[in-house]
Design an enzyme around this catalytic site. Structure first.
Site, mmCIF file in Angstrom:
data_model
loop_
_atom_site.group_PDB
_atom_site.id
_atom_site.type_symbol
_atom_site.label_atom_id
_atom_site.label_comp_id
_atom_site.label_asym_id
_atom_site.label_seq_id
_atom_site.Cartn_x
_atom_site.Cartn_y
_atom_site.Cartn_z
ATOM 1 N N GLY A 1 0.758 -1.146 -0.010
ATOM 2 C CA GLY A 1 -0.088 -0.014 -0.039
ATOM 3 C C GLY A 1 0.783 1.216 -0.164
ATOM 4 O O GLY A 1 2.204 1.177 0.317
ATOM 5 N N GLY B 1 0.741 5.545 1.182
ATOM 6 C CA GLY B 1 -0.166 6.385 1.913
ATOM 7 C C GLY B 1 0.600 7.909 1.500
ATOM 8 O O GLY B 1 1.785 7.877 0.723
ATOM 9 N N GLY B 2 0.137 8.716 2.236
ATOM 10 C CA GLY B 2 0.991 10.175 1.920
ATOM 11 C C GLY B 2 2.267 10.133 2.708
ATOM 12 O O GLY B 2 3.117 11.142 2.148
ATOM 13 N N MET B 3 2.441 9.484 3.674
ATOM 14 C CA MET B 3 3.697 9.437 4.469
ATOM 15 C C MET B 3 4.315 8.224 4.347
ATOM 16 O O MET B 3 5.557 8.545 4.772
ATOM 17 C CB MET B 3 3.403 9.624 5.598
ATOM 18 C CG MET B 3 2.617 8.665 6.313
ATOM 19 S SD MET B 3 2.144 8.622 8.079
ATOM 20 C CE MET B 3 1.516 7.353 8.364
ATOM 21 N N ALA B 4 3.919 7.208 3.787
ATOM 22 C CA ALA B 4 4.967 6.138 3.583
ATOM 23 C C ALA B 4 4.433 5.088 2.539
ATOM 24 O O ALA B 4 3.587 5.257 2.040
ATOM 25 C CB ALA B 4 4.946 5.478 4.949
ATOM 26 N N VAL C 1 4.088 0.868 2.171
ATOM 27 C CA VAL C 1 4.531 -0.474 2.697
ATOM 28 C C VAL C 1 4.611 -1.516 2.040
ATOM 29 O O VAL C 1 3.997 -1.714 0.789
ATOM 30 C CB VAL C 1 2.863 -0.662 3.608
ATOM 31 C CG1 VAL C 1 2.946 -1.850 4.611
ATOM 32 C CG2 VAL C 1 2.542 0.682 4.374
ATOM 33 N N LYS D 1 7.252 -0.461 6.792
ATOM 34 C CA LYS D 1 6.933 0.692 6.169
ATOM 35 C C LYS D 1 7.928 1.643 6.198
ATOM 36 O O LYS D 1 8.588 1.889 7.060
ATOM 37 C CB LYS D 1 5.958 1.298 7.300
ATOM 38 C CG LYS D 1 4.871 2.188 6.903
ATOM 39 C CD LYS D 1 3.729 2.573 7.888
ATOM 40 C CE LYS D 1 2.526 2.482 6.902
ATOM 41 N NZ LYS D 1 1.190 2.750 7.718
ATOM 42 N N ASP E 1 -4.667 8.709 15.371
ATOM 43 C CA ASP E 1 -5.127 8.852 14.136
ATOM 44 C C ASP E 1 -5.961 7.566 13.900
ATOM 45 O O ASP E 1 -5.405 6.642 13.060
ATOM 46 C CB ASP E 1 -3.749 9.077 13.122
ATOM 47 C CG ASP E 1 -4.507 9.201 11.717
ATOM 48 O OD1 ASP E 1 -5.450 9.538 11.311
ATOM 49 O OD2 ASP E 1 -3.478 8.847 10.716
#
Length: 366
Positions: free
Chosen positions: A19, A21-24, A26, A41, A135
């Site tokens: 996957g 995401g905005g920050m990482a 995976v 991650k 979060d």
């Protein structure tokens, strides 16, 4: 932009992307030393090069790595390799809850309770350990094919929460749909903030829609702070009224008006689940308290698995419940204290009168 190396710290061989995401990013990876699958991650480069963030991230990863619970994704390792900050976690086969919500749109009351009780138990365990997630969203909940739910990203969310708002870009930080009003107002989150976010997920699973929807983050933040949600029962009449009340209480604007911890919410949901005769209890859910075994009573007899309130409690070695049985007797214990107190009062008043009558007797004697 430097590409992620295929092997991190000479140990983790990245196999496939799970996957982004905005920050990482995976990855599913192979731990070459222990020869097992793990999830890795890898954080965004600009975060990896920020020294103060790196230090905060190390502290948070360490705190998260100390959480050991069947409903929390275990953190195995943490490192920095060739400028890439990464965190190694337990690999959970399956999909995240957000994907399941998109596929299903609306869940049955039973399925919602079975998943969310687990979420509450994982988050509640962290609350007892003094950690707030910050979060909570369905993207951070992984559901295995057999219905086990695990909450992930404890350390990461907290480390990101500490980045100052000026540096924080929308992409990186959080999901405004699941934010508590106090977080939307820029205040520090508490366990009650996590409880609010769990309420948003409950609402979304049962109604097929979010309590608040808007085009931009500012408007969403305003709605979380000021707008009252439509009661879930108005959208889905199949929701029991008790559950409707619980969800609306959890979505209170004031943190003090909600349940204080995820444990409290979890116990209520569990009580509702066990007392509702219309729910066909799944075997998996009732047998497993982190291990597939019947509950053994102090006398050494296996108790039927549907025994109230022992379902799905954390393992004995969690150091919180010495034995599930203590949990069952919680109600009578409360009444007992009242009885004991009355007994003590009666005792005190009775024996307090004896010297008084003796005094009267001695003085009135001719």
């Amino acid at each position: 932009h430097m590409a992620t190396p295929m092997i991190l710290n000479d140990r983790y061989q990245l196999e496939q992307t799970l996957g982004t995401g905005g920050m990482a990013l995976v990855y599913k990876a192979k731990d070459l030393m222990l020869e097992r699958s793990v999830a890795v991650k890898v954080l965004r480069e600009d975060l990896s090069t920020d020294m103060s963030f790196r230090e905060r991230f190390r502290q948070e990863a360490r705190a998260a790595a100390n959480l050991s619970h069947p409903n929390i994704v275990t953190v195995h390792d943490f490192g920095l390799d060739q400028g890439h900050l990464f965190i190694v976690m337990e690999y959970v086969p399956g999909t995240d809850l957000k994907t399941r919500i998109r596929e299903k749109s609306r869940f049955s009351v039973q399925e919602t309770l079975e998943l969310m009780i687990q979420a509450c138990q994982g988050v509640g365990y962290a609350h007892r350990a003094g950690l707030v997630h910050c979060d909570i969203k369905p993207h951070n909940m992984l559901v295995s094919p057999d219905g086990r739910l695990k909450v992930t990203d404890f350390g990461i969310a907290r480390a990101l929460a500490s980045i100052s708002p000026e540096e924080r870009s929308e992409v990186v930080w959080g999901s405004p749909h699941y934010f508590s009003p106090e977080q939307a107002a820029g205040l520090p989150p508490s366990p009650a903030s996590d409880v609010y976010s769990l309420g948003v997920i409950l609402y979304e699973m049962l109604t097929g829609q979010l309590p608040f929807n808007a085009a931009d983050a500012e408007e969403l933040a305003r709605m979380h702070r000021e707008v009252q949600p439509i009661p879930p029962r108005a959208i889905n009449p199949a929701i029991p009224s008790q559950l409707d009340e619980i969800i609306l209480k959890v979505l209170s604007k004031e943190p003090s008006a909600r349940y204080r911890t995820a444990d409290q919410l979890g116990h209520l949901l569990l009580g509702l689940y066990e007392s509702d005769p219309s729910l066909k209890k799944s075997n998996f859910f009732l047998h497993e308290g982190g291990r597939a075994a019947p509950v053994i009573s102090p006398t050494g007899v296996a108790v039927p698995s549907a025994q109230p309130s022992t379902a799905f409690l954390p393992d004995d070695e969690e150091g919180y419940y010495a034995a599930p049985e203590e949990e069952v007797e919680e109600e009578p214990k409360k009444i007992d204290w009242g009885t004991w107190l009355l007994g003590l009062l009666a005792f005190a008043s009775l024996f307090g009168l004896i010297p008084f009558w003796l005094y009267v007797y001695m003085n009135l004697r001719p």
